[in-house]
Design a protein around this motif. Structure first.
Motif, PDB file in Angstrom:
ATOM      1  N   TYR A 158     -19.618  44.584 -74.064  1.00  0.00           N
ATOM      2  CA  TYR A 158     -19.364  43.486 -73.129  1.00  0.00           C
ATOM      3  C   TYR A 158     -19.835  42.122 -73.617  1.00  0.00           C
ATOM      4  O   TYR A 158     -19.237  41.108 -73.287  1.00  0.00           O
ATOM      5  N   ASP A 159     -20.926  42.105 -74.375  1.00  0.00           N
ATOM      6  CA  ASP A 159     -21.528  40.848 -74.806  1.00  0.00           C
ATOM      7  C   ASP A 159     -20.547  40.099 -75.698  1.00  0.00           C
ATOM      8  O   ASP A 159     -20.246  40.545 -76.802  1.00  0.00           O
ATOM      9  N   GLY A 160     -20.060  38.976 -75.228  1.00  0.00           N
ATOM     10  CA  GLY A 160     -19.074  38.189 -75.973  1.00  0.00           C
ATOM     11  C   GLY A 160     -17.664  38.637 -75.661  1.00  0.00           C
ATOM     12  O   GLY A 160     -16.867  37.877 -75.112  1.00  0.00           O
ATOM     13  N   ALA A 161     -17.365  39.908 -75.963  1.00  0.00           N
ATOM     14  CA  ALA A 161     -15.999  40.428 -75.790  1.00  0.00           C
ATOM     15  C   ALA A 161     -15.473  40.182 -74.377  1.00  0.00           C
ATOM     16  O   ALA A 161     -14.320  39.762 -74.197  1.00  0.00           O
ATOM     17  N   LEU A 162     -16.313  40.433 -73.367  1.00  0.00           N
ATOM     18  CA  LEU A 162     -15.845  40.288 -71.983  1.00  0.00           C
ATOM     19  C   LEU A 162     -15.425  38.847 -71.681  1.00  0.00           C
ATOM     20  O   LEU A 162     -14.464  38.623 -70.941  1.00  0.00           O
ATOM     21  N   GLY A 163     -16.120  37.883 -72.269  1.00  0.00           N
ATOM     22  CA  GLY A 163     -15.791  36.479 -72.013  1.00  0.00           C
ATOM     23  C   GLY A 163     -14.424  36.090 -72.556  1.00  0.00           C
ATOM     24  O   GLY A 163     -13.736  35.238 -71.975  1.00  0.00           O
ATOM     25  N   ILE A 164     -14.040  36.699 -73.683  1.00  0.00           N
ATOM     26  CA  ILE A 164     -12.707  36.426 -74.249  1.00  0.00           C
ATOM     27  C   ILE A 164     -11.648  37.113 -73.389  1.00  0.00           C
ATOM     28  O   ILE A 164     -10.626  36.514 -73.038  1.00  0.00           O
ATOM     29  N   ILE A 165     -11.895  38.374 -73.048  1.00  0.00           N
ATOM     30  CA  ILE A 165     -10.948  39.123 -72.204  1.00  0.00           C
ATOM     31  C   ILE A 165     -10.784  38.423 -70.850  1.00  0.00           C
ATOM     32  O   ILE A 165      -9.674  38.321 -70.318  1.00  0.00           O
ATOM     33  N   ALA A 166     -11.887  37.916 -70.318  1.00  0.00           N
ATOM     34  CA  ALA A 166     -11.836  37.215 -69.022  1.00  0.00           C
ATOM     35  C   ALA A 166     -10.944  35.984 -69.108  1.00  0.00           C
ATOM     36  O   ALA A 166     -10.074  35.764 -68.260  1.00  0.00           O
ATOM     37  N   ALA A 167     -11.167  35.166 -70.154  1.00  0.00           N
ATOM     38  CA  ALA A 167     -10.381  33.933 -70.296  1.00  0.00           C
ATOM     39  C   ALA A 167      -8.905  34.269 -70.480  1.00  0.00           C
ATOM     40  O   ALA A 167      -8.027  33.675 -69.844  1.00  0.00           O
ATOM     41  N   ARG A 215     -29.540  45.469 -68.992  1.00  0.00           N
ATOM     42  CA  ARG A 215     -29.559  45.816 -70.421  1.00  0.00           C
ATOM     43  C   ARG A 215     -28.484  45.048 -71.193  1.00  0.00           C
ATOM     44  O   ARG A 215     -27.390  44.831 -70.692  1.00  0.00           O
ATOM     45  N   SER A 216     -28.805  44.681 -72.449  1.00  0.00           N
ATOM     46  CA  SER A 216     -27.803  44.131 -73.372  1.00  0.00           C
ATOM     47  C   SER A 216     -28.344  44.236 -74.788  1.00  0.00           C
ATOM     48  O   SER A 216     -29.484  44.628 -74.988  1.00  0.00           O
ATOM     49  N   HIS A 217     -27.521  43.883 -75.762  1.00  0.00           N
ATOM     50  CA  HIS A 217     -27.867  44.033 -77.183  1.00  0.00           C
ATOM     51  C   HIS A 217     -28.208  45.489 -77.481  1.00  0.00           C
ATOM     52  O   HIS A 217     -29.081  45.788 -78.291  1.00  0.00           O
ATOM     53  N   THR A 218     -27.531  46.385 -76.801  1.00  0.00           N
ATOM     54  CA  THR A 218     -27.709  47.816 -77.001  1.00  0.00           C
ATOM     55  C   THR A 218     -26.424  48.516 -76.554  1.00  0.00           C
ATOM     56  O   THR A 218     -25.718  48.006 -75.675  1.00  0.00           O
ATOM     57  N   PRO A 219     -26.114  49.673 -77.151  1.00  0.00           N
ATOM     58  CA  PRO A 219     -24.944  50.422 -76.668  1.00  0.00           C
ATOM     59  C   PRO A 219     -25.036  50.786 -75.196  1.00  0.00           C
ATOM     60  O   PRO A 219     -24.025  51.102 -74.574  1.00  0.00           O
ATOM     61  N   GLU A 220     -26.241  50.735 -74.606  1.00  0.00           N
ATOM     62  CA  GLU A 220     -26.415  51.084 -73.192  1.00  0.00           C
ATOM     63  C   GLU A 220     -25.880  49.995 -72.255  1.00  0.00           C
ATOM     64  O   GLU A 220     -25.810  50.200 -71.044  1.00  0.00           O
TER      65      GLU A 220
END
Ligand SMILES: [Zn+2]
Length: 415
Positions: free
Chosen positions: A92-101, A382-387
């Motif tokens: 989600y970190d980063g990727a979600l922001g592109i998908i959202a836009a 949580r972030s910066h982890t696969p969790e």
């Protein structure tokens, strides 16, 4: 207030499809800048952008842009985030922001056709520093024209390579980096996972970010005297580890006494000679201290430095400190924050205003554009982890806020 229909299944499948590129284990992703996975991920995003009717181009550092030209022309409203990940990070970190836009602009394009003001979706090439520790927002720095020629060979990877080597390996020419500079971006809005527990604790899907934190990294060095751990009486020691332990507790207390959102962390320590039966000779530790308010941030640093100065005076050991990173906080644009807050209220999407304790590309864009961020809830913070996990519903509600914000800015008369 009619709400934009955000297709939950489409959002979920886009998150899954993108996260399959560089997948580690069940839920992790390793997609470092200019790696084969990074190339493949941008190729997929490019296909999605074309499918959404956007005109696609890539700049000299590999930022991927999808443009919906406005009928009135003028400066652009940009939304997006970074495509690179930690190694490994989550989906989600980063990727979600592109998908959202992308998803927001696609829905608006279908519903209303061409915007009045140009809208762009961007996949920024690098934010995490996970391949080149000092690349440090390589993509947004290129857009701001802040990459110096010497940075190309001077930015070194965790393995022995320069970022210039990595660019050339995928066909990018570092000599062209200055052409990535933009001076026609009016507004930058980034949706991002919160990466903290605040929204979950408040049972809210969405946060509207008012400011992004500033931070400083202090390097503290204490020199004592190495001696035998058994033969040397406690009262006669010059033990830099004991002093470090005391200072770590005290700087933590400084942040706690100031109250949230002040934070202070000691996450790195080096001990010499680092043996169990020797009182150490020397200890180095680093203090990461953050506050999103400029004055409060300096107050936190004043307290930390007073703590260190007191120890330098009274401990009988040599204690020095300096800081090697110092990034000022970046307030978001007040009118843009008000707009997104109003949008969330109008859509009946539960939300609160909050500051960001993590740094983001938005901080950089604040130098050239009006900026804002939308946070969506992170499970267990949580972030910066696969969790790392964000519920599709929360992501979709964030996208609704983004879409309606973009509609009012670029399609509407609310300008
Ligand atoms: Zn991020």
């Amino acid at each position: 207030m009619s709400r934009h229909h955000i297709d939950r299944a489409l959002v979920a499948s886009r998150i899954e499809d993108l996260s399959r590129i560089g997948r580690v284990g069940e839920t992790g992703v390793t997609r470092t800048v200019y790696s084969p996975e990074w190339v493949t991920a941008n190729d997929l995003l490019e296909r999605w952008m074309i499918g959404a009717g956007l005109a696609v181009r890539r700049d000299a550092v590999g930022n991927l842009w999808g443009t919906l030209a406005g009928t009135d022309g003028g400066a652009a409203i940009v939304s997006g985030s970074h495509v690179d990940s930690q190694a490994p990070g989550g989906k989600y970190d980063g990727a979600l922001g592109i998908i959202a836009a992308l998803t927001a602009v696609e829905v608006l394009h279908e519903a209303y056709g061409a915007p009045r003001q140009t809208v762009e979706v961007v996949s920024l090439c690098e934010e995490e520093g996970s391949r080149f520790s000092s690349a440090s927002f390589w993509g947004s720095r290129a857009i701001l024209g802040l990459i110096k020629p010497e940075d190309v060979e001077g930015t070194r990877g965790y393995v022995d390579e320069s970022i210039g080597d990595a660019m050339r390996a995928i066909g990018l020419d570092p000599d062209l980096i200055p052409t990535a500079k933009r001076d026609d971006i009016e507004t930058f809005i980034e949706m991002h996972i919160e990466q903290g527990p605040i929204l979950e604790a408040a049972e809210l899907p969405v946060g509207i970010v008012t400011a992004i934190t500033g931070y400083r990294h202090y390097v503290v060095e204490i020199s004592g005297q190495a001696n035998h751990a058994g033969a040397f009486p406690m009262a006669m020691r010059k033990d830099p580890m004991a002093l470090a332990a005391q200072l770590i507790t005290e700087v933590r207390a400084n942040a706690i006494h100031m109250g949230a959102p002040a934070v202070t962390t000691v996450g790195r320590i080096q001990v010499q000679p680092n043996y169990p039966a020797i009182i150490p000779e020397r200890v180095m530790f680093m203090i990461d201290a953050r506050h999103p308010d400029p004055d409060q941030r300096m107050e936190l640093y004043r307290r930390h430095e007073a703590t260190l100065a007191r120890a330098a005076e009274t401990s009988g050991m040599t204690l020095t400190w300096r800081y090697n990173k110092d990034l000022p906080p970046r307030p978001c644009d007040p009118a843009l924050v008000d707009l997104l807050d109003q949008v969330a209220s109008d859509l009946d999407i539960p939300h609160q205003r909050m500051t960001s304790g993590a740094v983001h590309d938005t901080q950089r864009f604040g130098q050239i554009a009006k900026t804002a961020m939308i946070f969506v809830q992170s499970k267990d913070g949580r972030s910066h982890t696969p969790e790392e996990f964000t519920a599709t519903e929360d992501a979709a509600l964030g996208i609704e806020v983004l879409a309606e914000g973009l509609r009012r800015l670029a399609w509407g008369t609310n300008r």
